[in-house]
Design a protein around this motif. Sequence first.
Motif, PDB file in Angstrom:
ATOM      1  N   GLY A 192       0.785  -1.232   0.000  1.00  7.75           N
ATOM      2  CA  GLY A 192       0.000   0.000   0.000  1.00  7.75           C
ATOM      3  C   GLY A 192       0.812   1.274   0.000  1.00  7.75           C
ATOM      4  N   GLY A 193       2.112   1.171  -0.151  1.00  4.76           N
ATOM      5  CA  GLY A 193       2.948   2.365  -0.177  1.00  4.76           C
ATOM      6  C   GLY A 193       2.919   3.040  -1.537  1.00  4.76           C
ATOM      7  N   GLU A 194       3.367   4.297  -1.568  1.00  8.51           N
ATOM      8  CA  GLU A 194       3.410   5.045  -2.816  1.00  8.51           C
ATOM      9  C   GLU A 194       4.704   5.851  -2.876  1.00  8.51           C
ATOM     10  OE1 GLU A 194       0.003   7.525  -3.280  1.00  8.51           O
ATOM     11  OE2 GLU A 194      -1.385   5.856  -3.538  1.00  8.51           O
ATOM     12  N   VAL A 195       5.411   5.735  -3.982  1.00 10.35           N
ATOM     13  CA  VAL A 195       6.618   6.528  -4.205  1.00 10.35           C
ATOM     14  C   VAL A 195       6.585   7.037  -5.632  1.00 10.35           C
ATOM     15  CG1 VAL A 195       7.933   4.434  -4.761  1.00 10.35           C
ATOM     16  CG2 VAL A 195       9.144   6.534  -4.159  1.00 10.35           C
ATOM     17  N   SER A 196       6.969   8.295  -5.808  1.00  8.73           N
ATOM     18  CA  SER A 196       6.943   8.883  -7.143  1.00  8.73           C
ATOM     19  C   SER A 196       8.322   9.437  -7.498  1.00  8.73           C
ATOM     20  CB  SER A 196       5.901  10.009  -7.223  1.00  8.73           C
ATOM     21  OG  SER A 196       6.256  11.078  -6.376  1.00  8.73           O
ATOM     22  N   ALA A 197       8.562   9.549  -8.782  1.00 13.10           N
ATOM     23  CA  ALA A 197       9.807  10.138  -9.275  1.00 13.10           C
ATOM     24  C   ALA A 197       9.487  11.036 -10.459  1.00 13.10           C
ATOM     25  CB  ALA A 197      10.794   9.058  -9.690  1.00 13.10           C
ATOM     26  N   SER A 198      10.143  12.179 -10.509  1.00 14.83           N
ATOM     27  CA  SER A 198      10.045  13.050 -11.668  1.00 14.83           C
ATOM     28  C   SER A 198      11.429  13.163 -12.292  1.00 14.83           C
ATOM     29  CB  SER A 198       9.527  14.436 -11.278  1.00 14.83           C
ATOM     30  OG  SER A 198      10.400  15.061 -10.362  1.00 14.83           O
ATOM     31  N   THR A 199      11.482  13.139 -13.621  1.00  9.80           N
ATOM     32  CA  THR A 199      12.754  13.194 -14.331  1.00  9.80           C
ATOM     33  C   THR A 199      12.706  14.258 -15.408  1.00  9.80           C
ATOM     34  OG1 THR A 199      12.063  11.550 -15.977  1.00  9.80           O
ATOM     35  CG2 THR A 199      13.125  10.720 -13.984  1.00  9.80           C
ATOM     36  N   GLU A 200      13.868  14.805 -15.723  1.00  9.80           N
ATOM     37  CA  GLU A 200      14.014  15.721 -16.839  1.00  9.80           C
ATOM     38  C   GLU A 200      14.994  15.115 -17.832  1.00  9.80           C
ATOM     39  OE1 GLU A 200      14.800  19.761 -15.852  1.00  9.80           O
ATOM     40  OE2 GLU A 200      13.440  19.752 -14.121  1.00  9.80           O
ATOM     41  N   PRO A 201      14.881  15.446 -19.107  1.00  6.87           N
ATOM     42  CA  PRO A 201      15.781  14.866 -20.108  1.00  6.87           C
ATOM     43  C   PRO A 201      17.247  15.131 -19.786  1.00  6.87           C
ATOM     44  CG  PRO A 201      13.945  15.977 -21.179  1.00  6.87           C
ATOM     45  CD  PRO A 201      13.860  16.319 -19.725  1.00  6.87           C
ATOM     46  N   CYS A 202      18.064  14.102 -19.953  1.00  7.04           N
ATOM     47  CA  CYS A 202      19.512  14.212 -19.739  1.00  7.04           C
ATOM     48  C   CYS A 202      20.167  13.109 -20.566  1.00  7.04           C
ATOM     49  CB  CYS A 202      19.867  14.064 -18.258  1.00  7.04           C
ATOM     50  SG  CYS A 202      21.642  14.146 -17.920  1.00  7.04           S
ATOM     51  N   THR A 203      20.354  13.381 -21.846  1.00  9.52           N
ATOM     52  CA  THR A 203      20.820  12.327 -22.748  1.00  9.52           C
ATOM     53  C   THR A 203      22.316  12.055 -22.636  1.00  9.52           C
ATOM     54  OG1 THR A 203      21.068  13.975 -24.507  1.00  9.52           O
ATOM     55  CG2 THR A 203      18.997  12.737 -24.427  1.00  9.52           C
ATOM     56  N   LYS A 204      23.055  12.901 -21.902  1.00 13.02           N
ATOM     57  CA  LYS A 204      24.484  12.662 -21.718  1.00 13.02           C
ATOM     58  C   LYS A 204      24.861  12.879 -20.266  1.00 13.02           C
ATOM     59  CE  LYS A 204      28.669  11.652 -22.838  1.00 13.02           C
ATOM     60  NZ  LYS A 204      29.014  10.227 -23.095  1.00 13.02           N
ATOM     61  N   LEU A 205      25.030  11.773 -19.553  1.00 20.02           N
ATOM     62  CA  LEU A 205      25.463  11.849 -18.164  1.00 20.02           C
ATOM     63  C   LEU A 205      26.944  12.187 -18.091  1.00 20.02           C
ATOM     64  CD1 LEU A 205      23.609   8.690 -16.820  1.00 20.02           C
ATOM     65  CD2 LEU A 205      23.089  11.052 -16.202  1.00 20.02           C
ATOM     66  N   GLY A 206      27.331  12.978 -17.097  1.00 15.95           N
ATOM     67  CA  GLY A 206      28.732  13.346 -16.921  1.00 15.95           C
ATOM     68  C   GLY A 206      29.533  12.239 -16.253  1.00 15.95           C
ATOM     69  N   GLN A 207      30.773  12.123 -16.617  1.00 10.72           N
ATOM     70  CA  GLN A 207      31.646  11.107 -16.023  1.00 10.72           C
ATOM     71  C   GLN A 207      32.160  11.604 -14.671  1.00 10.72           C
ATOM     72  OE1 GLN A 207      34.729  10.097 -18.828  1.00 10.72           O
ATOM     73  NE2 GLN A 207      33.280   9.531 -20.437  1.00 10.72           N
ATOM     74  N   ILE A 208      32.139  10.725 -13.681  1.00 13.78           N
ATOM     75  CA  ILE A 208      32.597  11.084 -12.341  1.00 13.78           C
ATOM     76  C   ILE A 208      33.471   9.977 -11.779  1.00 13.78           C
ATOM     77  CG2 ILE A 208      30.554  12.509 -11.838  1.00 13.78           C
ATOM     78  CD1 ILE A 208      29.560  10.182 -10.058  1.00 13.78           C
TER      79      ILE A 208
END
Length: 341
Positions: free
Chosen positions: A161-177
């Motif tokens: 019965g739990g609820e978790v949400s996520a919102s995302t924005e476009p990011c087609t190139k992740l940075g290297q770390i």
Amino acid sequence: MIELDGSQGEGGGQILRTSLTLSMITGTPFRVTNIRANRAKPGLMRQHLVAVQAAAQVCGAEVSHAEVGSSALEFRPGRIKAGDYRFSIGTAGSSTLVLQTLIPALLYASEPSTVLVCGGTHNPMAPPVQFLQQAYGRVLELMGAKVHITLRRYGFYPAGGGEVSASTEPCTKLGQIALIERGALRSAYAEAIVAGLPGAIAERELQLVGERLGWTAGQLRLNELPRDQGPGNAVLITLDFEGVTEVFTAIGEKRVRAESVAGAVVAEVEDYLGSSAAVGEHLADQVMLPMALAGAGQFTMHRISQHAITNAEVISRFLPVQISFEQSADHAVCRLDAVSL
């Protein structure tokens, strides 16, 4: 078509989840057999099926043999589509594992997206929501991704019965770390959560944490939830360093003493702090995929688990990266290097 054996390595659900994520992103179809062959109840369970169905909806995939108990399936992805998605596991199965399947893929959508998953939020053998928010989410932020995760309602086994949400924005190139050093400790605290159970359970857990770790009352937080969000109990310990944030968890179970629950998570913390690694065992499994998507990366990890080795093998089937591990006295190093095609 990539052919995968779900019994390889640790033989759990991560093989399927990683394959779904990378299939969506790369557009590469795959077929997997012997799904979760090394688990007590092999085949697709409800939470794995929902991950498959959710991935299929997000990218318009063609899927065969997607049903509870299935030991094999074929997944042919289409194009990732932004949208407002809602998925219900229908049991206390892990909502966070479903989210982890979708979040990296939705970064490659053309528009912002939101996802709401209903089910379990604090489960044994799965990361709690706070881990996604603070540990995994911080790594994504360092890589340039904008992901916001919200815990709307707690869900414990067996009620769910739990609820978790996520919102995302476009990011087609992740940075290297590179996550090499933890850095100085900025804050450390423990949270004992009870829902529909006596508050004394959480008090006993926090007392043990305080005694074992030498923490003050200000570092010990009791969170008593409404009865309708239980019954359930969890102990979370958060360590926020300059370079990385780690969240350790133990879930209360029937006929297990509060001191045993708290003692289990404290032992994990002590084990991690006894190493010089930046990344703990569980976070190591999760950061590998976004680093591979970035094309390269490096991190020090607590220990090399079979889970991490298996995940690395699956990732290398979909992406042109070489993932290597090297163990030293008190930590290991994971390196991800681009491979020329």
